[in-house]
Design a protein around this motif. Structure first.
Motif, mmCIF file in Angstrom:
data_model
loop_
_atom_site.group_PDB
_atom_site.id
_atom_site.type_symbol
_atom_site.label_atom_id
_atom_site.label_comp_id
_atom_site.label_asym_id
_atom_site.label_seq_id
_atom_site.Cartn_x
_atom_site.Cartn_y
_atom_site.Cartn_z
ATOM 1 N N TRP A 70 -14.543 8.116 12.873
ATOM 2 C CA TRP A 70 -14.374 7.096 11.836
ATOM 3 C C TRP A 70 -15.364 7.345 10.697
ATOM 4 O O TRP A 70 -16.525 7.664 10.943
ATOM 5 C CB TRP A 70 -14.614 5.695 12.407
ATOM 6 N N VAL A 71 -14.883 7.182 9.470
ATOM 7 C CA VAL A 71 -15.747 7.311 8.296
ATOM 8 C C VAL A 71 -15.501 6.106 7.392
ATOM 9 O O VAL A 71 -14.429 5.487 7.425
ATOM 10 C CB VAL A 71 -15.481 8.619 7.513
ATOM 11 N N ASP A 72 -16.493 5.752 6.588
ATOM 12 C CA ASP A 72 -16.356 4.621 5.668
ATOM 13 C C ASP A 72 -15.300 4.923 4.618
ATOM 14 O O ASP A 72 -15.219 6.036 4.094
ATOM 15 C CB ASP A 72 -17.694 4.324 4.992
ATOM 16 N N LEU A 73 -14.498 3.915 4.312
ATOM 17 C CA LEU A 73 -13.432 4.057 3.319
ATOM 18 C C LEU A 73 -13.893 3.411 2.017
ATOM 19 O O LEU A 73 -14.122 2.204 1.955
ATOM 20 C CB LEU A 73 -12.155 3.379 3.817
ATOM 21 N N TYR A 74 -14.036 4.228 0.977
ATOM 22 C CA TYR A 74 -14.480 3.742 -0.327
ATOM 23 C C TYR A 74 -13.436 3.936 -1.413
ATOM 24 O O TYR A 74 -13.506 3.286 -2.449
ATOM 25 C CB TYR A 74 -15.767 4.472 -0.752
ATOM 26 N N SER A 75 -12.489 4.834 -1.185
ATOM 27 C CA SER A 75 -11.524 5.156 -2.230
ATOM 28 C C SER A 75 -10.153 5.374 -1.603
ATOM 29 O O SER A 75 -10.037 5.859 -0.470
ATOM 30 C CB SER A 75 -11.961 6.417 -2.983
ATOM 31 N N SER A 76 -9.101 5.023 -2.356
ATOM 32 C CA SER A 76 -7.745 5.250 -1.868
ATOM 33 C C SER A 76 -7.442 6.741 -1.754
ATOM 34 O O SER A 76 -6.466 7.120 -1.089
ATOM 35 C CB SER A 76 -6.740 4.574 -2.798
ATOM 36 N N ALA A 77 -8.259 7.592 -2.387
ATOM 37 C CA ALA A 77 -8.064 9.031 -2.263
ATOM 38 C C ALA A 77 -8.282 9.500 -0.820
ATOM 39 O O ALA A 77 -7.825 10.584 -0.442
ATOM 40 C CB ALA A 77 -9.012 9.772 -3.204
ATOM 41 N N GLN A 78 -8.977 8.706 -0.007
ATOM 42 C CA GLN A 78 -9.207 9.053 1.396
ATOM 43 C C GLN A 78 -7.999 8.734 2.269
ATOM 44 O O GLN A 78 -7.951 9.154 3.427
ATOM 45 C CB GLN A 78 -10.431 8.307 1.937
ATOM 46 N N LEU A 79 -7.041 7.969 1.748
ATOM 47 C CA LEU A 79 -5.878 7.565 2.527
ATOM 48 C C LEU A 79 -4.846 8.686 2.566
ATOM 49 O O LEU A 79 -4.590 9.341 1.570
ATOM 50 C CB LEU A 79 -5.246 6.311 1.924
ATOM 51 N N THR A 80 -4.263 8.880 3.738
ATOM 52 C CA THR A 80 -3.141 9.800 3.894
ATOM 53 C C THR A 80 -1.991 9.039 4.520
ATOM 54 O O THR A 80 -2.196 8.016 5.195
ATOM 55 C CB THR A 80 -3.520 10.993 4.791
ATOM 56 N N ASN A 81 -0.793 9.512 4.297
ATOM 57 C CA ASN A 81 0.385 8.825 4.819
ATOM 58 C C ASN A 81 0.333 8.772 6.347
ATOM 59 O O ASN A 81 0.216 9.794 7.010
ATOM 60 C CB ASN A 81 1.646 9.553 4.364
#
Length: 302
Positions: A70-81
Motif C-alpha cells: 500500500w502507498v499513499d494516494l495523492y494524485s489521480s495519476a496513481q490510479l489505474t483501471n
C-alpha cells in the motif's frame, strides 16, 4: 469505463465496493463518489447504540501492483483501471482504520452529490436500529409513485433522483429504469421494484434516507435562494480547504520521512566510502613499509 474498488471500515466490518466512472476520476470526483456511497451504507448498517456520524474521507491509500504494498494516494495519476483503494476516515473508536483482510469488491451503481448540497445534510440524527428493507421498499415506492398509480414511470424515477440530488457517474436513469422494468411494459410494478432493490440496495437506501431528510426539513423554515446559494458555496470552500489541509499535512509528513531516509542513506554511504578510503590508505602504507623497512630491503644499508 474506469473502475476503482474502494474499501473502508464501517463499524468494525470491512466493506469494498466497485465504483464506475466514464474516465479516470480526479481526486475531488473520487472523494465525492466515496463519501456519497459510504455515507448511505453507514446509515443503513449502523448498529443500535452507535452514533450517527456522516461519513468523511480523510486520506486514501492505493495498492501498488509493482511494489506489492500500500502507498499513499495523492494524485489521480496513481490510479489505474481496476485498482484497489482504501479509504481512511477521521480517527474514531467506532472503526478500525487498517486494511486487514479486504473482501471482494461488490458491484454498485455509482452516483455523486455535490459537496455542500442540502441533500448531504441531516436535519436530525438517526436513532435506534436502521429500518428493515421491506419498510424502505414500501416507503420509497409510494413516495416515487406520483399520483398513487400503483406503478412507477420513467418520469417518476427521474424526478426522484433529481430531488435526491443524485448525479450518476456512469449508469444513467434510463439504464436503471430498463433494468427495473424487466417485462418492458414501460412502467415498474412493485414486484419489479423488489427485484431491483435486491440488485441495487444502495439506490433504495439513498432514496429512502434522502426522502426522510427532506420530510424532516419541511418542519424548518426554508432559507431564501441567495442565502442558500451562499451557504452552499461556503460549505464547498470549507470542505475543499479541509481536504487540502489533510493532504498537505500528509504530504509534508511523507516528505519529511523521505528526507530523513535520504539523509540516513547518504550518511551510510559516506561512512562506507570513508572506511574504504582509510582501509586502502592503510594497505598502501603497509606495502611501502614492507618494501623499505624489511630486513632484506636495500634501505637498511644506506
Amino acid at each position: 469505463m474506469f473502475f476503482v474498488s474502494c474499501a473502508t471500515d464501517l463499524y468494525g466490518r470491512k466493506q469494498n465496493i466497485k465504483l464506475e466512472f466514464p474516465t479516470c476520476p480526479t481526486m475531488t470526483e473520487l472523494i465525492n463518489a466515496v463519501e456519497s456511497q459510504y455515507d448511505v451504507m453507514a446509515r443503513s448498517s449502523r448498529p443500535a447504540g452507535y452514533p450517527d456520524t456522516p461519513f468523511k474521507v480523510q486520506t486514501f491509500q492505493v495498492y501498488d501492483d509493482i511494489l506489492l504494498r500500500w502507498v499513499d494516494l495523492y494524485s489521480s495519476a496513481q490510479l489505474t483501471n481496476g485498482c484497489q483503494v482504501f479509504c481512511f476516515q477521521p480517527e474514531s473508536i467506532w472503526h478500525s482504520d487498517s486494511q486487514g483482510i479486504i473482501p471482494e469488491a461488490v458491484d454498485s451503481v455509482t452516483w455523486t452529490t455535490p459537496v455542500g448540497s442540502p441533500r448531504r445534510a441531516r436535519v436530525a440524527t438517526d436513532a435506534g436500529v436502521a429500518p428493515a428493507l421491506s419498510e424502505k421498499l414500501r416507503s420509497v415506492f409510494y413516495d416515487i409513485d406520483f399520483g398513487n398509480k400503483g406503478y412507477i414511470l420513467y418520469s417518476d424515477l427521474r424526478t426522484a433522483f433529481a430531488k435526491a440530488d443524485m448525479d450518476f457517474t456512469y449508469a444513467t436513469v434510463g439504464e436503471l429504469f430498463t433494468v427495473a422494468d424487466q417485462n418492458r411494459s414501460g412502467h415498474i410494478t412493485y414486484d419489479e421494484w423488489v427485484r431491483f432493490s435486491i440488485q441495487y440496495p444502495n439506490v433504495i437506501d439513498a432514496l429512502f434516507f434522502r426522502a426522510r431528510d427532506m420530510g424532516q426539513q419541511q418542519a424548518y423554515p426554508a432559507p431564501n435562494a441567495a442565502s442558500a446559494h451562499t451557504g452552499h458555496e461556503s460549505m464547498q470552500r470549507a470542505r475543499e480547504d479541509q481536504l487540502r489541509g489533510y493532504y498537505t499535512q500528509e504530504w509534508g509528513n511523507q516528505q519529511r520521512d523521505q528526507a530523513a531516509l535520504d539523509y540516513e542513506q547518504a550518511k551510510r554511504e559516506a561512512d562506507a566510502a570513508r572506511l574504504h578510503k582509510e582501509m586502502a590508505e592503510a594497505k598502501e602504507r603497509n606495502a611501502w613499509d614492507r618494501m623499505y623497512y624489511s630486513p632484506a630491503s636495500p634501505q637498511q644499508y644506506h
